[in-house]
Scaffold this motif. Structure first.
Motif, mmCIF file in Angstrom:
data_model
loop_
_atom_site.group_PDB
_atom_site.id
_atom_site.type_symbol
_atom_site.label_atom_id
_atom_site.label_comp_id
_atom_site.label_asym_id
_atom_site.label_seq_id
_atom_site.Cartn_x
_atom_site.Cartn_y
_atom_site.Cartn_z
ATOM 1 N N MET A 82 -0.610 11.379 -7.821
ATOM 2 C CA MET A 82 -0.812 9.928 -7.858
ATOM 3 C C MET A 82 -0.321 9.305 -6.542
ATOM 4 S SD MET A 82 0.785 7.327 -10.656
ATOM 5 C CE MET A 82 0.355 5.606 -10.635
ATOM 6 N N ILE A 83 -1.101 8.361 -6.049
ATOM 7 C CA ILE A 83 -0.699 7.675 -4.817
ATOM 8 C C ILE A 83 0.332 6.605 -5.199
ATOM 9 C CG2 ILE A 83 -1.523 6.286 -2.869
ATOM 10 C CD1 ILE A 83 -2.842 8.996 -2.837
ATOM 11 N N SER A 84 1.429 6.552 -4.472
ATOM 12 C CA SER A 84 2.468 5.569 -4.810
ATOM 13 C C SER A 84 2.085 4.182 -4.289
ATOM 14 C CB SER A 84 3.809 5.993 -4.215
ATOM 15 O OG SER A 84 3.774 5.846 -2.816
ATOM 16 N N LEU A 85 2.719 3.171 -4.839
ATOM 17 C CA LEU A 85 2.443 1.797 -4.401
ATOM 18 C C LEU A 85 2.864 1.604 -2.941
ATOM 19 C CD1 LEU A 85 3.530 -0.291 -7.514
ATOM 20 C CD2 LEU A 85 1.240 0.457 -6.870
ATOM 21 N N SER A 86 3.897 2.285 -2.566
ATOM 22 C CA SER A 86 4.358 2.186 -1.179
ATOM 23 C C SER A 86 3.292 2.741 -0.228
ATOM 24 C CB SER A 86 5.673 2.954 -1.060
ATOM 25 O OG SER A 86 5.935 3.284 0.244
ATOM 26 N N GLU A 87 2.668 3.850 -0.609
ATOM 27 C CA GLU A 87 1.594 4.412 0.220
ATOM 28 C C GLU A 87 0.401 3.466 0.259
ATOM 29 O OE1 GLU A 87 1.609 9.162 -0.182
ATOM 30 O OE2 GLU A 87 1.725 8.139 -2.109
ATOM 31 N N ARG A 121 -2.603 -1.067 7.232
ATOM 32 C CA ARG A 121 -3.192 -0.511 8.457
ATOM 33 C C ARG A 121 -4.718 -0.668 8.451
ATOM 34 N NH1 ARG A 121 0.616 4.908 8.421
ATOM 35 N NH2 ARG A 121 2.498 3.887 9.169
ATOM 36 N N TRP A 139 -1.942 -8.702 12.033
ATOM 37 C CA TRP A 139 -0.903 -7.943 11.334
ATOM 38 C C TRP A 139 -0.279 -8.766 10.199
ATOM 39 C CZ3 TRP A 139 -0.472 -3.041 11.024
ATOM 40 C CH2 TRP A 139 -0.769 -2.207 12.098
ATOM 41 N N GLY A 140 -0.116 -10.054 10.442
ATOM 42 C CA GLY A 140 0.490 -10.908 9.416
ATOM 43 C C GLY A 140 -0.355 -10.965 8.159
ATOM 44 N N ILE A 141 -1.677 -11.062 8.350
ATOM 45 C CA ILE A 141 -2.572 -11.069 7.181
ATOM 46 C C ILE A 141 -2.583 -9.677 6.548
ATOM 47 C CG2 ILE A 141 -5.006 -11.236 6.505
ATOM 48 C CD1 ILE A 141 -5.266 -13.620 8.345
ATOM 49 N N GLU A 178 -0.221 -7.628 6.341
ATOM 50 C CA GLU A 178 0.975 -7.490 5.488
ATOM 51 C C GLU A 178 0.715 -8.101 4.110
ATOM 52 O OE1 GLU A 178 4.416 -7.819 9.012
ATOM 53 O OE2 GLU A 178 3.857 -9.587 7.878
ATOM 54 N N GLU A 179 0.045 -9.258 4.116
ATOM 55 C CA GLU A 179 -0.236 -9.949 2.844
ATOM 56 C C GLU A 179 -1.179 -9.109 1.977
ATOM 57 O OE1 GLU A 179 1.157 -12.876 2.175
ATOM 58 O OE2 GLU A 179 1.656 -13.746 4.126
ATOM 59 N N LYS A 209 0.537 -6.037 0.412
ATOM 60 C CA LYS A 209 1.336 -6.423 -0.766
ATOM 61 C C LYS A 209 0.404 -6.745 -1.937
ATOM 62 C CE LYS A 209 5.692 -6.503 0.639
ATOM 63 N NZ LYS A 209 5.419 -5.323 1.483
ATOM 64 N N MET A 213 -0.497 -2.283 -9.455
ATOM 65 C CA MET A 213 0.631 -2.241 -10.394
ATOM 66 C C MET A 213 0.238 -2.898 -11.719
ATOM 67 S SD MET A 213 4.540 -3.347 -9.740
ATOM 68 C CE MET A 213 4.326 -5.076 -9.993
ATOM 69 N N ARG A 232 1.826 17.142 -2.035
ATOM 70 C CA ARG A 232 1.867 15.902 -2.836
ATOM 71 C C ARG A 232 2.965 16.028 -3.874
ATOM 72 N NH1 ARG A 232 0.431 11.477 -0.901
ATOM 73 N NH2 ARG A 232 0.353 10.567 -2.974
ATOM 74 N N GLY A 234 8.568 6.444 -2.210
ATOM 75 C CA GLY A 234 7.110 6.452 -2.372
ATOM 76 C C GLY A 234 6.324 7.265 -1.375
ATOM 77 N N ASP A 265 8.140 5.329 -6.449
ATOM 78 C CA ASP A 265 8.371 4.051 -5.779
ATOM 79 C C ASP A 265 9.748 3.533 -6.150
ATOM 80 O OD1 ASP A 265 6.076 3.105 -4.221
ATOM 81 O OD2 ASP A 265 4.969 3.339 -6.100
ATOM 82 N N PHE A 320 9.357 -12.489 0.914
ATOM 83 C CA PHE A 320 8.113 -12.212 1.643
ATOM 84 C C PHE A 320 7.283 -13.484 1.870
ATOM 85 C CE2 PHE A 320 3.662 -10.716 1.765
ATOM 86 C CZ PHE A 320 3.749 -9.889 2.880
ATOM 87 N N ARG A 334 1.224 -14.827 12.276
ATOM 88 C CA ARG A 334 1.767 -14.919 10.912
ATOM 89 C C ARG A 334 2.995 -14.008 10.723
ATOM 90 N NH1 ARG A 334 -0.747 -17.005 6.492
ATOM 91 N NH2 ARG A 334 0.187 -16.422 4.510
ATOM 92 N N HIS A 335 2.941 -12.802 11.279
ATOM 93 C CA HIS A 335 4.043 -11.853 11.060
ATOM 94 C C HIS A 335 5.362 -12.385 11.615
ATOM 95 C CE1 HIS A 335 2.531 -10.983 15.062
ATOM 96 N NE2 HIS A 335 3.545 -10.185 15.326
ATOM 97 N N ARG A 370 6.703 -15.461 9.520
ATOM 98 C CA ARG A 370 7.434 -14.960 8.345
ATOM 99 C C ARG A 370 8.869 -14.563 8.741
ATOM 100 N NH1 ARG A 370 4.390 -12.849 4.597
ATOM 101 N NH2 ARG A 370 3.033 -11.738 6.021
#
Lengths: 203, 553
Positions: free
Chosen positions: A1-6, A13, A22-24, A26-27, A30, A37, B119, B171, B177, B378, B474-475, B478
């Motif tokens: 299973m792929i983690s939420l962090s991954e 990216r 980059w700022g968008i 990040e949004e 998340k 989740m 994995r 994670g 996680d 955030f 934006r980054h 924040r």
């Protein structure tokens, strides 16, 4: 299973790679991990969106109004970002409409976070599918079983729900009355001494 | 008396942060304290005569168990590399949540030795691998099999049998996680599970050398002396991969530094230092001299720092011996102020760490404040306005916005992610390709751009409206708002400038881990040692918290 962090890292990216800042990115990272989740197919929808993102034109909305209509499909990411950024003015509208929003599932995390920021539940209707966003704590929907990609929504309705009880006064009274059965009926002596405070507070 | 927290613009300079040392706040020390009453067990030990095979170690309390699953493999000498490009290691480890079943072990057997290309599942918490220090490992096995203890001087040149080359958590590669385990009290401190893995690996290394020696010469072999074991830690090779972490987690960084700064402030505010507190400080100060003189490195950069540290320590001891009176009011404050005037950063920060030693009652509550729920901070407060933002930038980034980024030298470097290993790297912008794919780590430069961009904006313009046209920044918008509430969130330096010493960033993080013997191998990577001098698993129930100053003495 792929983690939420991954998911968060890779989505961030990928979002930068298709041309967002980059700022968008990040949004979006998340946001997609939030959808996953909550059991909504965020990654699948995003992947499909990015496949066509560079070749197809999408409308970038800046200032969101009560009614937003475009011949070209709105980008769910710039729409979502701007919704989130303008939430303090948008909450003054009780309802907001969009026509022609691409990949509406990708809009949900921004609404969910907006719900938490303003402290109001948000009802989100995507054509016939309904979502209830509860302060970014949970999402209820009649879409959960589908797990499909929705490429476009013709009609979107966003309603800010007032903070109201889901029960009537009678329900409350009955339950309150039941709760009183855990209380002790005080004797006169206890009434005088059990609280610990004085009788006069004129000092 | 009220002492102010030290100014973030001084503390958060990289040269200062790169002078930090381990302390009572360090994660490996707080891990040991937290787990001292956990029950230890070696559940499985299936190694062949050459020490290859698998083993499981567990720590249990109430209904909770954490198990280290170890795999020791045969590799050729030419395959052994500490670099992240390696694909084989002498040993590989995973920390499993609970007791692994046979099925879990078989699954982990397939994937753990592969590390980054394997994995893991949500049932695993951390992942690592380690290579032998061949000359030490072979010497120890050879000596033990002959019935004698190894040469202590030889051992102390290195300080460990194995060194890890990466420890992953949170994670990565399918590991659990953080949100799945964040409510567990015993792991509320940062990197506690990573510390647990390294600590249990250390135990495995002793069992493995004892086992091989015994297999080699069953009649004659002896076990490695417990005191020698205690003085061996686990080495670690750390490269640039660790550096961006401290940029990417500003609230967490703040909480680490704030805990350190708050403890210093509280210690300086102590009116009457008790005799036993002053004695402990003086005792450890003297012991430190031995620790520092046993700090070996070939790095000229570090040698200079160690030499300066020793000189300054002698200066301080001399100052104390010449009549400094700990019975004076606020004596630690007086001592600290003297240090600031007379000593260099390397020694000042050593003394800051040392001052914490007598004060569990100050430090222990702060340890609990070193984690953070980053998601809470955030959101950008888009209802605020440009006036608010300008004020933050002028207050919190006053040095940064003075940097002239039109000068080439201030843009010399860029950070990128390597396609090969998906790890952060640093390159020269004017010599290498790839700057167009730069990572968003040039915070100083982007803050400066933001400051210039808002210069002609109306004060009343809301941040939400500003972002409509300026989402490329934006980054940093924040980050600026994060810094408003987290004064130590931001490094007050330009990490793309020509003067950058990346090892300062690594050292900052490693000092909070509790690493010692920083040994830079270049400006981009270093070796360190962890848990050297630490109690063994069997000593955990009663150990001296000042163990770190006992090492090598």
């Amino acid at each position: 299973m792929i983690s939420l962090s991954e998911i968060d890292t890779t989505v961030k990216r990928a979002t930068k790679a298709v041309g967002f800042s980059w700022g968008i990115a990040e949004e979006v990272g998340k946001g997609i991990s939030l959808l996953e989740m909550f059991g909504l197919p965020g990654l699948k929808n995003l992947n499909q969106y990015y496949k066509i993102y560079k070749d197809k034109k999408f409308q970038n909305i800046s200032l969101i109004s009560k009614s937003n209509i475009s011949k070209i499909s709105y980008c769910p990411i710039t729409s979502g970002i701007n919704f989130l950024d303008q939430i303090f003015t948008l909450k003054e509208f009780s309802e907001i409409d969009f026509e022609n929003l691409a990949f509406p599932i990708l809009f949900i995390p921004f609404l969910s976070r907006s719900s938490e920021i303003i402290g109001k539940k948000i009802f989100f209707k995507v054509d016939e599918r309904e979502f209830l966003l509860n302060f970014n704590q949970s999402i209820f929907s009649n879409y959960l079983k589908e797990q499909i990609v929705i490429e476009k929504a013709n009609k979107i309705k966003i309603i800010f729900l007032e903070n109201e009880n889901t029960f009537n006064e009678n329900d409350w009274k009955e339950l309150y009355s039941l709760s009183k059965e855990t209380f002790v009926d005080e004797s006169e002596e206890l009434k005088k001494t059990a609280a610990g405070a004085g009788f006069t507070d004129n000092d | 008396m009220q002492v102010q927290l030290r100014d973030p613009k001084v503390v958060m300079k990289l040269s200062k942060l790169g002078s930090f040392h381990q302390s009572k706040l360090s994660f490996l020390r707080s891990f040991l304290k937290e787990f001292k009453d956990w029950k230890y067990k070696r559940d499985l030990f299936e190694l062949d005569e050459n020490g290859y095979g698998r083993a499981v170690y567990s720590l249990t309390k109430n209904n909770r168990t954490y198990s280290l699953v170890c795999f020791a493999n045969q590799i050729n000498d030419e395959e052994r590399s500490d670099r992240v490009i390696a694909t084989k290691w002498d040993t590989a480890f995973a920390l499993h949540d609970g007791i692994p079943t046979k099925k879990d072990l078989d699954r982990l057997n397939e994937d753990v030795p592969k590390q980054e290309i394997g994995r893991l599942s949500y049932k695993e918490l951390t992942l690592s691998r380690a290579n032998k220090s061949i000359r030490i490992f072979n010497h120890v096995v050879e000596s033990l099999s002959q019935g004698i203890q190894p040469n202590k001087d030889k051992l102390m040149e290195v300080g460990y049998l194995y060194r890890t080359t990466a420890v992953y958590g949170s994670g990565k590669f399918g590991l659990a996680d953080r949100f799945r385990i964040k409510n567990r009290d015993e792991i509320c401190g940062p990197f506690r599970l990573e510390m647990m893995l390294v600590y249990l690996v250390r135990e495995f290394t002793f069992d493995q050398v004892n086992h091989i020696a015994k297999q080699k010469n069953p009649r004659k072999a002896v076990e490695l002396d417990k005191d020698i074991c205690r003085n061996l830690g686990i080495g670690n090779s750390t490269g640039l991969g660790m550096a961006p972490f401290i940029i990417n987690h500003p609230t967490l960084l703040n909480n680490w530094i704030l805990a350190r700064e708050t403890s210093l402030k509280k210690i300086r505010e102590i009116e009457n230092v008790k005799d036993h507190e002053a004695e402990l400080f003086k005792k450890l100060l003297k012991k430190s001299l031995k620790n520092i003189t046993s700090w070996n490195t070939d790095s000229e950069f570090q040698k200079k720092k160690i030499f300066g540290l020793l000189k300054d320590m002698e200066k301080l001891i001399n100052f104390i011996n010449k009549g400094f009176n700990f019975k004076d009011k606020y004596s630690f404050n007086k001592l600290y102020l003297w240090c600031e005037i007379n000593l260099k950063d390397e020694c000042i920060e050593y003394i800051v760490s040392l001052m914490m030693e007598p004060y569990d009652k100050i430090i222990n509550p702060l340890i609990k404040q070193m984690s953070v729920d980053e998601a809470k901070y955030f959101n950008i407060p888009t209802q605020k306005n440009i006036e608010n933002l300008r004020h933050i930038l002028e207050k919190n980034y006053s040095e940064i916005i003075k940097i002239d980024f039109s000068k080439k030298e201030n843009n010399q470097n860029f950070w990128f992610i390597s396609k090969n290993k998906e790890e952060p790297r640093l390159a020269d912008r004017y010599m290498n390709r790839g700057a167009e794919l730069e990572q968003p780590l040039a915070i100083a430069r982007d803050i400066k751009i933001l400051y210039e961009r808002i210069s002609n904006k109306k004060n009343s313009l809301s941040i939400g409206r500003f972002l409509m046209e300026n989402n490329d920044l934006r980054h940093v918008v924040r980050r600026a708002f994060i810094s408003e509430n987290f004064p130590y969130a931001e490094i007050q330096d330009n990490i793309i400038g020509y003067k950058l010493m990346p090892i300062d960033m690594l050292r900052l993080k490693l000092s909070f881990f509790g690493a010692v013997k920083f040994d830079p191998r270049s400006e981009k990577w270093l070796r360190i040692c962890m848990f050297q001098g630490a109690p063994l698993l069997t000593d955990l129930k009663s150990f001296d918290d000042g163990w770190i100053y006992n090492s090598l003495n």
